[in-house]
Design an enzyme around this catalytic site. Structure first.
Site, mmCIF file in Angstrom:
data_model
loop_
_atom_site.group_PDB
_atom_site.id
_atom_site.type_symbol
_atom_site.label_atom_id
_atom_site.label_comp_id
_atom_site.label_asym_id
_atom_site.label_seq_id
_atom_site.Cartn_x
_atom_site.Cartn_y
_atom_site.Cartn_z
ATOM 1 N N GLU A 275 0.836 -1.219 0.000
ATOM 2 C CA GLU A 275 0.000 0.000 0.000
ATOM 3 C C GLU A 275 0.863 1.258 0.000
ATOM 4 O O GLU A 275 0.812 2.052 0.934
ATOM 5 C CB GLU A 275 -0.876 0.024 1.258
ATOM 6 C CG GLU A 275 -1.786 -1.160 1.430
ATOM 7 C CD GLU A 275 -2.434 -1.203 2.817
ATOM 8 O OE1 GLU A 275 -2.029 -0.419 3.711
ATOM 9 O OE2 GLU A 275 -3.333 -2.022 3.009
ATOM 10 N N GLY A 277 2.036 4.971 -0.743
ATOM 11 C CA GLY A 277 1.429 6.246 -1.088
ATOM 12 C C GLY A 277 2.529 7.225 -1.473
ATOM 13 O O GLY A 277 2.683 7.630 -2.621
ATOM 14 N N ARG A 278 3.337 7.552 -0.460
ATOM 15 C CA ARG A 278 4.377 8.562 -0.631
ATOM 16 C C ARG A 278 5.352 8.215 -1.756
ATOM 17 O O ARG A 278 5.742 9.075 -2.537
ATOM 18 C CB ARG A 278 5.146 8.686 0.691
ATOM 19 C CG ARG A 278 6.029 9.903 0.779
ATOM 20 C CD ARG A 278 6.885 9.846 2.049
ATOM 21 N NE ARG A 278 6.168 9.521 3.234
ATOM 22 C CZ ARG A 278 5.678 10.413 4.109
ATOM 23 N NH1 ARG A 278 5.842 11.696 3.892
ATOM 24 N NH2 ARG A 278 5.037 10.011 5.190
ATOM 25 N N TYR A 318 4.881 18.497 10.949
ATOM 26 C CA TYR A 318 5.902 17.494 11.297
ATOM 27 C C TYR A 318 7.317 18.063 11.319
ATOM 28 O O TYR A 318 8.271 17.310 11.469
ATOM 29 C CB TYR A 318 5.907 16.356 10.264
ATOM 30 C CG TYR A 318 4.555 15.799 9.908
ATOM 31 C CD1 TYR A 318 3.812 15.073 10.831
ATOM 32 C CD2 TYR A 318 4.023 15.986 8.633
ATOM 33 C CE1 TYR A 318 2.573 14.548 10.491
ATOM 34 C CE2 TYR A 318 2.779 15.465 8.289
ATOM 35 C CZ TYR A 318 2.067 14.757 9.228
ATOM 36 O OH TYR A 318 0.843 14.247 8.890
ATOM 37 N N CYS A 346 -1.655 33.987 9.733
ATOM 38 C CA CYS A 346 -1.306 34.709 10.955
ATOM 39 C C CYS A 346 -0.890 33.809 12.098
ATOM 40 O O CYS A 346 -1.528 33.800 13.151
ATOM 41 C CB CYS A 346 -2.498 35.550 11.386
ATOM 42 S SG CYS A 346 -3.129 36.489 10.018
HETATM 43 N N1 LLP Z 1 -1.352 1.943 4.511
HETATM 44 C C1 LLP Z 1 -1.803 2.399 5.690
HETATM 45 C C2 LLP Z 1 -2.664 1.554 6.503
HETATM 46 C C3 LLP Z 1 -1.423 3.691 6.127
HETATM 47 O O1 LLP Z 1 -1.868 4.132 7.299
HETATM 48 C C4 LLP Z 1 -0.587 4.495 5.322
HETATM 49 C C5 LLP Z 1 -0.195 5.840 5.739
HETATM 50 C C6 LLP Z 1 -0.158 3.969 4.087
HETATM 51 C C7 LLP Z 1 -0.547 2.689 3.721
HETATM 52 C C8 LLP Z 1 0.708 4.737 3.145
HETATM 53 O O2 LLP Z 1 1.951 5.037 3.693
HETATM 54 P P1 LLP Z 1 3.087 5.661 2.761
HETATM 55 O O3 LLP Z 1 3.491 4.602 1.754
HETATM 56 O O4 LLP Z 1 2.542 6.846 2.094
HETATM 57 O O5 LLP Z 1 4.183 5.981 3.692
HETATM 58 N N2 LLP Z 1 0.558 12.782 6.542
HETATM 59 C C9 LLP Z 1 1.829 12.136 6.850
HETATM 60 C C10 LLP Z 1 1.820 10.685 6.466
HETATM 61 C C11 LLP Z 1 0.731 9.888 7.122
HETATM 62 C C12 LLP Z 1 0.726 8.447 6.710
HETATM 63 C C13 LLP Z 1 -0.451 7.733 7.252
HETATM 64 N N3 LLP Z 1 -0.604 6.384 6.806
HETATM 65 C C14 LLP Z 1 2.933 12.915 6.155
HETATM 66 O O6 LLP Z 1 2.657 13.917 5.515
HETATM 67 O O7 LLP Z 1 4.108 12.549 6.274
#
Ligand code: LLP
Length: 421
Positions: A275, A277-278, A318, A346
């Site tokens: 999964e 994302g980033r 963060y 602000c």
């Molecule tokens: N799967 C689950 C169950 C998750 O909770 C997350 C991210 C992902 C996959 C995807 O993770 P990635 O591959 O993107 O690292 N807003 C924060 C990041 C929060 C991530 C939450 N869960 C930031 O801007 O760094």
């Protein structure tokens, strides 16, 4: 590698100059590269080649319909965490059979939505949630495919706010209780156990915590199979980190991750889901902003730009680092100035970067915040009544606005003043 490079002194998104987009849509705006999104998806997909697998893009990182469709057309599945994301996934053409539903607080309405529309699997995170899903599925006369998210008690050694795999985190059920919970799941007529799910955190820059967690999952798979459960899928979550700073050591490559997965889990004959994302979206996007003023403080110089914490909250939330680059390439040899880069909101937290050395900039010059394709636009708000900024997708020499800037009337129309006021 991404596709935001200088050509003839101009910062390009693939074959389109970002300045040209700025002139057309105004600043600030997010810009994504189709080629980078494609490249990152393929790297992960290829890293798992030879093993039955599905790369499920974590839509929370970037849920624009065009982005999701682009990835879906390449064969990606998606990981959704709300009814809203589920609806977006379907609207982008993702079939239910490629949608995984994660999250600690799914409501019964969300469960019903997904069971009606089609779903590959629910990742359940607690026993009360399991019972709720069982009840909904039985009411509908169907069986809900489930994986239980286990918490392996591994420290991902990442930022406190995005670490999820330790005992003290709110996610999943303790791995030590997994056998008991699977026994319970097997007894519920509305559920069909299909696998195990684990996700230990985000922006991991080392493979060791992943390997530690996956070894525990391998052990658990054997135990659960011995108990008679049909464990045929392993969802390994997301979390692979990306380089936010050119100067820092590079995080592990997808191919190294794939090799480790095969080594640790390859013999089990399970279908693998991940999964990310980033890793797919992060470096596939930039946030472009214009300098409104250069303010010379007593001790510091401030670049006051037209983007703010409401548009990109990661630095404020963060303390995250985003590289900042000018749209017009700095002339070599020019002496750098040191700036604090701030938005117009602000509060002092509205600071993108402190003491950043950049070639001298003036009002009207434009800059790009790099690595803003993940957790950028999706985390934006209208704080200070600043409208959400538009999103643009580039592919080769073409670009399109994939989310328009709302006008102020649209924003105001959402509020109602009661008659009695
Ligand atoms: N799967 C689950 C169950 C998750 O909770 C997350 C991210 C992902 C996959 C995807 O993770 P990635 O591959 O993107 O690292 N807003 C924060 C990041 C929060 C991530 C939450 N869960 C930031 O801007 O760094």
């Amino acid at each position: 590698m991404d596709h935001f490079l200088y050509r003839d002194g101009r910062l390009m998104a693939e074959d389109v100059a970002l300045d040209e987009i700025a002139a057309a849509v105004g600043t600030p705006f997010y810009c994504y590269s189709a080629a980078t999104l494609t490249r990152h998806f393929r790297l992960l997909d290829e890293a798992l080649a030879g093993t039955e697998h599905l790369v499920c893009f974590a839509m929370k990182a970037n849920s624009n319909l065009a982005v999701v469709k682009l990835l879906g057309d390449l064969g990606a599945g998606v990981d959704v965490v709300s009814g809203g994301e589920y609806r977006r996934a379907r609207a982008a053409g993702i079939p239910g059979a490629r949608i995984v539903f994660s999250g600690v607080g799914k409501t019964k309405a969300e469960m019903r939505l997904a069971l009606e529309g089609g779903i590959r699997q629910f990742n359940v995170e607690s026993e009360p949630e399991m019972l709720a899903l069982d009840a909904v599925a039985r009411e509908m006369g169907v069986r809900a495919p489930v994986a239980v998210r286990v918490n392996p008690d591994v420290d991902a050694k990442t930022h406190e706010k995005i670490s999820t795999g330790r005992k003290e985190d709110k996610f999943g059920i303790p791995i030590s209780r997994a056998r008991e919970v699977y026994r319970e799941a097997a007894g519920l007529a509305g559920l069909e156990v299909v696998g195990i799910d684990v996700h230990i955190g985000s922006q991991l820059t080392d493979l060791a915590p992943f390997e530690q967690a996956y070894r525990k999952v391998a052990e658990l798979t054997a135990m659960l199979r011995a108990d008679g459960h049909d464990i045929r899928r392993l969802d390994l979550g997301g979390g692979l980190g990306i380089p936010y700073q050119k100067s820092n050591a590079a995080p592990p490559l997808p191919s190294d991750f794939g090799e480790m997965v095969r080594r640790v889990l390859g013999d089990l004959g399970c279908e693998i889901e991940i999964e990310p994302g980033r890793l797919i979206a992060g470096n596939a996007g930039v946030l472009v902003s214009e300098v409104i003023y250069v303010k010379h403080g007593e001790e510091r110089q401030f670049l006051i730009v037209d983007a703010a914490m409401n548009d990109l909250i990661r630095p404020a939330m963060y303390g995250a680092h985003h590289d900042v680059v000018p749209l017009v390439e700095a002339v070599p040899g020019v002496e750098a100035e040191v700036y604090d880069i701030v938005g117009p909101v602000c509060e002092s937290g509205d600071t993108f970067a402190k003491q950043r050395a950049l070639a001298p900039l003036a009002a009207g010059d434009r800059i790009a915040f790099r690595s803003a394709g993940a957790y950028g636009a999706v985390m934006a708000s209208e704080y200070n009544s600043r409208p959400l900024v538009p999103e643009v997708l580039v592919s080769g020499d073409q670009f399109a606005v994939i989310r328009a800037r709302p006008d102020f009337d649209e924003m105001l129309k959402r509020d109602t003043i009661p008659e009695w006021l």
